[in-house]
Design a protein around this motif. Structure first.
Motif, PDB file in Angstrom:
ATOM      1  N   MET A 157       1.545 -46.878  13.128  1.00 46.92           N
ATOM      2  CA  MET A 157       1.335 -47.852  14.193  1.00 46.92           C
ATOM      3  C   MET A 157       2.625 -48.573  14.572  1.00 46.92           C
ATOM      4  SD  MET A 157      -2.351 -49.523  13.210  1.00 46.92           S
ATOM      5  CE  MET A 157      -2.288 -50.683  14.572  1.00 46.92           C
ATOM      6  N   VAL A 158       3.460 -48.881  13.586  1.00 43.21           N
ATOM      7  CA  VAL A 158       4.748 -49.515  13.873  1.00 43.21           C
ATOM      8  C   VAL A 158       5.580 -48.609  14.775  1.00 43.21           C
ATOM      9  CG1 VAL A 158       6.925 -50.300  12.870  1.00 43.21           C
ATOM     10  CG2 VAL A 158       4.774 -50.887  11.758  1.00 43.21           C
ATOM     11  N   LEU A 159       5.592 -47.327  14.452  1.00 40.26           N
ATOM     12  CA  LEU A 159       6.345 -46.360  15.247  1.00 40.26           C
ATOM     13  C   LEU A 159       5.761 -46.218  16.653  1.00 40.26           C
ATOM     14  CD1 LEU A 159       6.890 -43.608  12.516  1.00 40.26           C
ATOM     15  CD2 LEU A 159       8.555 -45.295  13.328  1.00 40.26           C
ATOM     16  N   MET A 160       4.438 -46.293  16.764  1.00 42.97           N
ATOM     17  CA  MET A 160       3.796 -46.196  18.078  1.00 42.97           C
ATOM     18  C   MET A 160       4.195 -47.373  18.966  1.00 42.97           C
ATOM     19  SD  MET A 160      -0.039 -44.906  17.013  1.00 42.97           S
ATOM     20  CE  MET A 160      -0.610 -44.516  18.667  1.00 42.97           C
ATOM     21  N   GLY A 161       4.197 -48.571  18.393  1.00 39.15           N
ATOM     22  CA  GLY A 161       4.580 -49.745  19.161  1.00 39.15           C
ATOM     23  C   GLY A 161       6.012 -49.655  19.653  1.00 39.15           C
ATOM     24  N   ALA A 162       6.924 -49.277  18.744  1.00 32.61           N
ATOM     25  CA  ALA A 162       8.330 -49.134  19.122  1.00 32.61           C
ATOM     26  C   ALA A 162       8.505 -48.028  20.167  1.00 32.61           C
ATOM     27  CB  ALA A 162       9.172 -48.826  17.883  1.00 32.61           C
ATOM     28  N   SER A 163       7.730 -46.975  20.025  1.00 31.45           N
ATOM     29  CA  SER A 163       7.851 -45.822  20.911  1.00 31.45           C
ATOM     30  C   SER A 163       7.448 -46.154  22.340  1.00 31.45           C
ATOM     31  CB  SER A 163       6.992 -44.679  20.369  1.00 31.45           C
ATOM     32  OG  SER A 163       7.160 -43.516  21.126  1.00 31.45           O
ATOM     33  N   VAL A 164       6.324 -46.864  22.523  1.00 33.19           N
ATOM     34  CA  VAL A 164       5.861 -47.144  23.888  1.00 33.19           C
ATOM     35  C   VAL A 164       6.787 -48.142  24.581  1.00 33.19           C
ATOM     36  CG1 VAL A 164       4.263 -49.050  23.347  1.00 33.19           C
ATOM     37  CG2 VAL A 164       3.785 -47.532  25.283  1.00 33.19           C
ATOM     38  N   ILE A 165       7.315 -49.103  23.835  1.00 28.96           N
ATOM     39  CA  ILE A 165       8.278 -50.047  24.431  1.00 28.96           C
ATOM     40  C   ILE A 165       9.543 -49.301  24.847  1.00 28.96           C
ATOM     41  CG2 ILE A 165       9.783 -52.016  23.940  1.00 28.96           C
ATOM     42  CD1 ILE A 165       7.542 -53.127  22.169  1.00 28.96           C
ATOM     43  N   LYS A 166      10.015 -48.406  23.995  1.00 29.71           N
ATOM     44  CA  LYS A 166      11.200 -47.603  24.327  1.00 29.71           C
ATOM     45  C   LYS A 166      10.942 -46.755  25.568  1.00 29.71           C
ATOM     46  CE  LYS A 166      14.219 -43.956  22.487  1.00 29.71           C
ATOM     47  NZ  LYS A 166      14.509 -43.068  21.318  1.00 29.71           N
ATOM     48  N   ALA A 167       9.763 -46.147  25.653  1.00 30.85           N
ATOM     49  CA  ALA A 167       9.438 -45.274  26.785  1.00 30.85           C
ATOM     50  C   ALA A 167       9.388 -46.064  28.092  1.00 30.85           C
ATOM     51  CB  ALA A 167       8.111 -44.576  26.543  1.00 30.85           C
ATOM     52  N   ILE A 168       8.773 -47.240  28.077  1.00 26.76           N
ATOM     53  CA  ILE A 168       8.687 -48.048  29.294  1.00 26.76           C
ATOM     54  C   ILE A 168      10.079 -48.502  29.736  1.00 26.76           C
ATOM     55  CG2 ILE A 168       7.826 -50.224  30.244  1.00 26.76           C
ATOM     56  CD1 ILE A 168       5.368 -49.887  28.414  1.00 26.76           C
ATOM     57  N   TYR A 169      10.889 -48.926  28.789  1.00 27.08           N
ATOM     58  CA  TYR A 169      12.258 -49.356  29.114  1.00 27.08           C
ATOM     59  C   TYR A 169      13.060 -48.204  29.722  1.00 27.08           C
ATOM     60  CZ  TYR A 169      17.116 -50.738  28.450  1.00 27.08           C
ATOM     61  OH  TYR A 169      18.448 -51.000  28.644  1.00 27.08           O
ATOM     62  N   ARG A 170      12.973 -47.032  29.121  1.00 27.02           N
ATOM     63  CA  ARG A 170      13.734 -45.884  29.628  1.00 27.02           C
ATOM     64  C   ARG A 170      13.215 -45.429  30.989  1.00 27.02           C
ATOM     65  NH1 ARG A 170      16.775 -41.914  26.334  1.00 27.02           N
ATOM     66  NH2 ARG A 170      17.833 -43.172  24.766  1.00 27.02           N
ATOM     67  N   ASP A 171      11.909 -45.505  31.181  1.00 25.98           N
ATOM     68  CA  ASP A 171      11.368 -45.141  32.487  1.00 25.98           C
ATOM     69  C   ASP A 171      11.858 -46.102  33.566  1.00 25.98           C
ATOM     70  OD1 ASP A 171      10.064 -42.929  31.600  1.00 25.98           O
ATOM     71  OD2 ASP A 171       8.050 -43.783  31.617  1.00 25.98           O
ATOM     72  N   SER A 172      11.996 -47.376  33.207  1.00 27.78           N
ATOM     73  CA  SER A 172      12.516 -48.335  34.191  1.00 27.78           C
ATOM     74  C   SER A 172      13.955 -48.010  34.550  1.00 27.78           C
ATOM     75  CB  SER A 172      12.411 -49.763  33.648  1.00 27.78           C
ATOM     76  OG  SER A 172      13.315 -49.983  32.568  1.00 27.78           O
ATOM     77  N   LYS A 173      14.727 -47.542  33.577  1.00 27.99           N
ATOM     78  CA  LYS A 173      16.115 -47.161  33.844  1.00 27.99           C
ATOM     79  C   LYS A 173      16.183 -45.874  34.673  1.00 27.99           C
ATOM     80  CE  LYS A 173      18.196 -50.493  31.721  1.00 27.99           C
ATOM     81  NZ  LYS A 173      18.988 -51.481  32.505  1.00 27.99           N
ATOM     82  N   ARG A 174      15.148 -45.053  34.538  1.00 26.24           N
ATOM     83  CA  ARG A 174      15.101 -43.823  35.344  1.00 26.24           C
ATOM     84  C   ARG A 174      14.612 -44.102  36.767  1.00 26.24           C
ATOM     85  NH1 ARG A 174      12.275 -41.933  30.422  1.00 26.24           N
ATOM     86  NH2 ARG A 174      13.734 -40.717  29.159  1.00 26.24           N
ATOM     87  N   GLY A 175      14.171 -45.332  36.995  1.00 20.26           N
ATOM     88  CA  GLY A 175      13.651 -45.680  38.314  1.00 20.26           C
ATOM     89  C   GLY A 175      12.183 -45.402  38.485  1.00 20.26           C
ATOM     90  N   ILE A 176      11.482 -45.132  37.381  1.00 23.19           N
ATOM     91  CA  ILE A 176      10.038 -44.872  37.436  1.00 23.19           C
ATOM     92  C   ILE A 176       9.333 -46.221  37.309  1.00 23.19           C
ATOM     93  CG2 ILE A 176       8.107 -43.645  36.403  1.00 23.19           C
ATOM     94  CD1 ILE A 176      10.117 -41.670  35.222  1.00 23.19           C
ATOM     95  N   THR A 177       8.900 -46.806  38.401  1.00 23.82           N
ATOM     96  CA  THR A 177       8.349 -48.166  38.392  1.00 23.82           C
ATOM     97  C   THR A 177       6.908 -48.232  38.878  1.00 23.82           C
ATOM     98  OG1 THR A 177       9.249 -48.540  40.609  1.00 23.82           O
ATOM     99  CG2 THR A 177      10.609 -49.203  38.725  1.00 23.82           C
ATOM    100  N   GLU A 178       6.285 -47.079  39.084  1.00 22.74           N
ATOM    101  CA  GLU A 178       4.875 -47.078  39.516  1.00 22.74           C
ATOM    102  C   GLU A 178       4.020 -46.290  38.539  1.00 22.74           C
ATOM    103  OE1 GLU A 178       4.637 -45.577  43.453  1.00 22.74           O
ATOM    104  OE2 GLU A 178       5.303 -47.429  44.370  1.00 22.74           O
TER     105      GLU A 178
END
Length: 540
Positions: A519-540
């Motif tokens: 669960m700790v890894l899942m939490g870190a993983s989804v935050i990392k994914a959202i942050y990286r998607d924002s940097k990729r310009g994926i905002t929808e």
């Protein structure tokens, strides 16, 4: 430096023919072997199994108390952060134009039924009444057991154990699975949510291990809920006059009653699971919520209405004000009598509950993901944190408050407080009503309890099947519903017959620890994914 595109394909090897067609043999057979071994061990060598598991439980509850308390505190912070983070909050769990599959009423009712519904009928009365008799404040000499100066403490601790800390567990797991499944097209399994950390390695042995841990935790978490429910179901059937044979000399469920109750629940579970989420489970969840509202209305009319309303307000105030402190409070045993009592209380209640939430998280989390497609992250997080918590608090203050008021006033004369945990609600109904009305209301409670038990069990079976089938929910997975339904019922029956509820509790605590790391890894993983998607310009 450019960011690499996200992983959008995670192949999971499944069998192409035979009984396991469409299933991961590595996951399914390993999970069945572990569950089957535990059942056989409990039945063949009950004393040895009980002794070893009990020692492991004591070690985990004592040595990992701080881990569980701070883990859930971290999940609360992470969940709230994701809700208020503008980049994350507006993202949809699905396509930008996708609409939710279920209405808000059905969404909340399924969420409540799967997450805590069956527990409400046992603990909404049992827990505040028990904390009223003993709490950390009583142990420290700051309040008096069974007196008015301990009333607010009883609700404060009940709210901590059933409030947003619990639901933050489910939010982290559910959000991670929904994000990677509905936004990236990955399989609806636990392993998919770890791809930002481990990448394509989740297709192989590492991914299999993660899913096996999730399946076993789900079985043990659901078994814990069903175990308490079976005890209460048998107590209810005894109260409505179905025979002395239902209870043993200690007033607990007899072996014959346990087998009978589990057989009924297992049969209904398999039938409901075959119908799927959109039919049987949805119908039962709506029925659960409707009957729950009816029962709660009964407490409003016949119970201590003003007492409940008053302490709902006071309890919420105390909970909100003290939550930042309560979330991080850990009592360690330093050798003194006071520290030992505080540590034991926390292990028996808060730490046990938090371990139970972790074991329940793959089941409730995946179920939340399955029913939340099309909702925004902010809607998902706030809806899952706030609405079920408030529903729980209302139950605790009106149902549990009525029981406490009856004891405080002397009307109950100790009948409620001295009853077994699952029997307290039936004892309270008999104090409140005439014999005929009490019988009728007890029948309603038994029916409600049955629907909650079936909803919990069939949801767990469908989640296990989905994980075992590599995230596929199609017709091919239904051939295994019978196997997992019988396995879940067999687990509950074997452990209850071998060592009662303590055996189920012990197994659950042991099985929850490995998944807490996932669960700790899942939490870190989804935050990392959202942050990286924002940097990729994926905002929808």
């Amino acid at each position: 430096m450019s960011i690499k595109p996200p992983l959008l394909d995670l192949p999971i090897k499944t069998a192409e023919q035979g009984f396991y067609n469409g299933f991961s043999r590595a996951v399914t057979l390993s999970a069945k072997f572990l569950v089957g071994s535990l059942i056989v061990w409990a039945l063949v060598l009950p004393d040895q199994a009980g002794s070893i598991l009990s020692a492991m439980q004591s070690f985990i509850l004592n040595k990992f108390a701080a881990w569980y308390v701070w883990l859930l505190a971290a999940f609360v912070i992470a969940s709230l952060f994701l809700a208020i983070w503008p980049t994350a909050g507006k993202l949809k769990l699905g396509r930008p134009d996708e609409q939710p599959e279920f209405s808000n009423f059905s969404w909340y009712s399924m969420m409540f039924s799967a997450g805590i519904g069956v527990g409400m009928l046992t603990w909404a009365i049992a827990e505040p009444v028990t904390h009223f008799g003993n709490s950390p404040e009583v142990i420290q000499g700051l309040a008096t057991a069974g007196a008015e100066d301990n009333l607010r403490n009883a609700y404060k601790w009940s709210f901590l154990n059933w409030g947003i800390s619990t639901w933050a567990c489910y939010v982290v797991v559910g959000l991670a699975m929904a994000y990677f499944s509905y936004r990236r097209g990955l399989p609806l399994t636990v392993r998919s949510s770890l791809t930002p950390i481990f990448g394509k390695h989740m297709s192989g042995g590492l991914g299999h291990t993660v899913d096996i841990v999730a399946v076993v935790a789900t079985i043990l978490g659901a078994a814990q809920a069903l175990g308490y429910g079976v005890e209460q179901f048998v107590a209810g059937m005894y109260r409505i006059g179905l025979g002395e044979w239902l209870l043993n000399e200690q007033g607990q469920a007899s072996p014959s009653a346990i087998v009978m109750a589990i057989s009924l629940i297992t049969g209904a579970t398999i039938a409901s699971a075959f119908s799927g989420v959109g039919k049987g489970i949805k119908w039962l969840s709506n029925a659960n919520l409707s009957l729950s509202i009816f029962l709660l209305s009964f407490f409003l009319i016949f119970g201590s209405t003003w007492f409940g309303l008053k302490h709902l307000g006071l309890g919420l105030f105390d909970y909100v004000i003290e939550l930042p402190t309560l979330m991080f409070t850990v009592w360690s045993n330093d050798g003194t009598e006071l520290s030992q009592k505080l540590s034991n209380w926390q292990s028996d209640w808060t730490v046990f509950y938090f371990a139970w939430c972790v074991a329940f998280a793959p089941f409730v989390g995946m179920f939340l993901a399955r029913i939340s497609k099309g909702r925004t992250i902010r809607e998902f997080v706030l809806g899952a944190l706030i609405v079920p918590s408030l529903m729980s608090f209302v139950w605790f203050t009106w149902a549990g408050g009525t029981a406490i008021d009856l004891e405080l006033s002397g009307i109950a004369g100790g009948v409620i407080s001295e009853a077994n945990k699952g029997d307290k609600i039936f004892a309270m109904v008999e104090v409140l009503l005439s014999p005929g009305l009490a019988l009728a209301m007890s029948v309603v409670i038994v029916v409600l309890l049955m629907t909650y038990l079936v909803t919990t069990a069939d949801s767990a079976v469908l989640v296990i099947n989905t994980i075992s089938a590599g995230g596929e929910e199609g017709e091919k997975s239904r051939s295994h519903i019978l196997v997992w339904g019988l396995a879940l019922g067999g687990m509950v029956a074997a452990l209850m017959l071998a060592g009662g509820l303590d055996a189920i509790r012990t197994s659950m605590v042991v099985g929850a620890l490995p998944f807490s790391v996932v669960m700790v890894l899942m939490g870190a993983s989804v935050i990392k994914a959202i942050y990286r998607d924002s940097k990729r310009g994926i905002t929808e």
